[in-house]
Design a protein around this motif. Structure first.
Motif, PDB file in Angstrom:
ATOM      1  N   ARG A   1       1.519  -4.600  21.495  1.00  0.00           N
ATOM      2  CA  ARG A   1       0.522  -4.341  20.457  1.00  0.00           C
ATOM      3  C   ARG A   1      -0.357  -3.136  20.774  1.00  0.00           C
ATOM      4  O   ARG A   1      -1.034  -2.600  19.893  1.00  0.00           O
ATOM      5  CB  ARG A   1      -0.342  -5.578  20.249  1.00  0.00           C
TER       6      ARG A   1
ATOM      7  N   GLY B   1       5.047  -7.309  15.003  1.00  0.00           N
ATOM      8  CA  GLY B   1       4.193  -6.522  14.130  1.00  0.00           C
ATOM      9  C   GLY B   1       4.999  -5.549  13.297  1.00  0.00           C
ATOM     10  O   GLY B   1       6.218  -5.697  13.134  1.00  0.00           O
ATOM     11  N   HIS B   2       4.309  -4.557  12.770  1.00  0.00           N
ATOM     12  CA  HIS B   2       4.947  -3.507  11.979  1.00  0.00           C
ATOM     13  C   HIS B   2       4.616  -2.138  12.582  1.00  0.00           C
ATOM     14  O   HIS B   2       3.518  -1.925  13.097  1.00  0.00           O
ATOM     15  CB  HIS B   2       4.477  -3.562  10.525  1.00  0.00           C
ATOM     16  N   SER B   3       5.575  -1.242  12.491  1.00  0.00           N
ATOM     17  CA  SER B   3       5.400   0.109  13.005  1.00  0.00           C
ATOM     18  C   SER B   3       4.991   1.032  11.855  1.00  0.00           C
ATOM     19  O   SER B   3       5.746   1.217  10.895  1.00  0.00           O
ATOM     20  CB  SER B   3       6.703   0.602  13.646  1.00  0.00           C
ATOM     21  N   ARG B   4       3.794   1.589  11.967  1.00  0.00           N
ATOM     22  CA  ARG B   4       3.270   2.457  10.915  1.00  0.00           C
ATOM     23  C   ARG B   4       3.920   3.834  11.010  1.00  0.00           C
ATOM     24  O   ARG B   4       4.107   4.379  12.108  1.00  0.00           O
ATOM     25  CB  ARG B   4       1.753   2.570  11.059  1.00  0.00           C
TER      26      ARG B   4
ATOM     27  N   GLU C   1       1.089  -2.366  14.351  1.00  0.00           N
ATOM     28  CA  GLU C   1       0.037  -3.160  13.721  1.00  0.00           C
ATOM     29  C   GLU C   1       0.492  -4.605  13.601  1.00  0.00           C
ATOM     30  O   GLU C   1       1.643  -4.874  13.268  1.00  0.00           O
ATOM     31  CB  GLU C   1      -0.295  -2.582  12.351  1.00  0.00           C
ATOM     32  N   GLN C   2      -0.405  -5.516  13.859  1.00  0.00           N
ATOM     33  CA  GLN C   2      -0.080  -6.932  13.807  1.00  0.00           C
ATOM     34  C   GLN C   2       0.150  -7.374  12.362  1.00  0.00           C
ATOM     35  O   GLN C   2      -0.547  -6.927  11.437  1.00  0.00           O
ATOM     36  CB  GLN C   2      -1.197  -7.767  14.427  1.00  0.00           C
ATOM     37  N   THR C   3       1.158  -8.235  12.183  1.00  0.00           N
ATOM     38  CA  THR C   3       1.472  -8.755  10.853  1.00  0.00           C
ATOM     39  C   THR C   3       0.381  -9.714  10.411  1.00  0.00           C
ATOM     40  O   THR C   3      -0.021 -10.599  11.163  1.00  0.00           O
ATOM     41  CB  THR C   3       2.826  -9.474  10.860  1.00  0.00           C
ATOM     42  N   ARG C   4      -0.087  -9.519   9.207  1.00  0.00           N
ATOM     43  CA  ARG C   4      -1.161 -10.388   8.700  1.00  0.00           C
ATOM     44  C   ARG C   4      -0.570 -11.595   7.987  1.00  0.00           C
ATOM     45  O   ARG C   4       0.472 -11.563   7.442  1.00  0.00           O
ATOM     46  CB  ARG C   4      -2.047  -9.609   7.735  1.00  0.00           C
TER      47      ARG C   4
ATOM     48  N   SER D   1       5.917   0.880   6.256  1.00  0.00           N
ATOM     49  CA  SER D   1       6.009   0.499   7.670  1.00  0.00           C
ATOM     50  C   SER D   1       7.294  -0.287   7.906  1.00  0.00           C
ATOM     51  O   SER D   1       7.925  -0.799   6.974  1.00  0.00           O
ATOM     52  CB  SER D   1       4.792  -0.319   8.086  1.00  0.00           C
TER      53      SER D   1
END
Length: 307
Positions: free
Chosen positions: A298, A163-166, A304-307, A269
């Motif tokens: 998660r 994912g990505h870290s906000r 946040e999960q990668t879209r 992010s």
């Protein structure tokens, strides 16, 4: 050649010396004297009748014969370990040690607790956790799995995106009371910034506005640091404004010790990835850990999960 001299112990010593380039480092890693590693290598080379390593006062490197033998040894040792995993699986208890490398701050604040939960579920699996923000050579350091924030360049590893870290712009209430609250991105240039020395371009901030446009603003300050936990302390102490991962400061935000500023303008992010050494993907305990972390990470605040 006396085949009895080619033992798994000697193969392992050779493989680790080939990867690390240092007899003393391997001796420390394996918990034996350097003379033992030297003897393993000498006996293996004598049994094979060819030199496997070039030794100088500064470094150890493989000969051409050594490089070919090394590749075959990796296959042999992997098959031996997989065979052991399959045998242990008959009693339903994966065992052995997994070596993990993890970005330091997220490792201290979050990943260690996940590892505790994993070991509670699998009590026969040992974990050797190394916390560092440096991009270590996983094979050279004997690492099985690595968790890394930021862009990656090592394409030889198997990659699993988590994912990505906000990130957020934050500051302590005391700092804002003393220095004022920025109303727009350009106001940041007049404030003290908490900056990371191990992040390229930390003298500027790139913020994404509500319309998706990016704003680049100068970002200075008297305090720079190379560790996320120290940046966290500086922010909580009211030393300035900083761009922080949500997981780094979530508890401080909940307690009111930090506040989000310019909420409509957010730093970009950062990707969070898991790297797995390809030769280790077939090991049952490694697969268990990889799947466990991918599921549990998660839940870390701001991932946040990668879209």
């Amino acid at each position: 050649m006396d085949k009895s001299d080619i033992t798994l112990e000697r193969l392992r010593s050779f493989v680790r010396v080939a990867e690390r380039g240092s007899l003393s480092a391997v001796a420390r890693e394996l918990g034996v004297g350097q003379s033992t590693i030297t003897r393993h290598l000498r006996e293996l080379e004598t049994a094979l009748g060819v030199p496997l390593l070039n030794r100088t006062t500064r470094r150890v490197s493989m000969t051409d014969e050594g490089a070919r033998y090394y590749a075959n040894c990796l296959q042999i040792l992997r098959l031996v370990e997989q065979a052991g995993d399959e045998a242990r699986a008959t009693r339903g208890a994966p065992a052995g040690t997994i070596r993990i490398s993890c970005t330091a701050a997220i490792g201290v604040l979050h990943v260690t607790r996940l590892i505790f939960a994993f070991q509670d579920r699998h009590p026969d699996i040992g974990i050797d956790l190394s916390l560092t923000d440096e991009r270590v050579d996983l094979v050279r350091e004997g690492v099985d799995v690595a968790l890394r924030l930021g862009p990656l360049t090592d394409s030889s590893m198997k990659l699993r995106n988590l994912g990505h870290s906000r990130r957020l712009l934050v500051a302590a209430p005391d700092y804002l009371a003393a220095h004022g609250r920025p109303a727009a991105p350009q106001d940041l240039s007049g404030h003290e910034g908490i900056r990371m020395t191990n992040v390229a371009g930390s003298d500027t901030l790139v913020l994404q506005g509500p319309d998706g446009a990016r704003h680049t603003v100068p970002f200075g300050g008297r305090f720079r640091v190379d560790h996320g936990l120290a940046a966290r302390e500086a922010l909580a102490a009211g030393r300035g404004i900083g761009s922080a991962h949500r997981w780094l400061v979530d508890d401080l935000l909940s307690a009111g010790r930090l506040e989000v500023i310019l909420p409509d303008y957010v730093p970009l992010s950062v990707p969070l990835n898991m790297l797995i050494v390809p030769q280790r993907t077939g090991i049952a305990r490694v697969r268990l850990l990889v799947d466990f972390l991918a599921e549990r990470i998660r839940a870390i605040p701001g991932i946040e999960q990668t879209r």
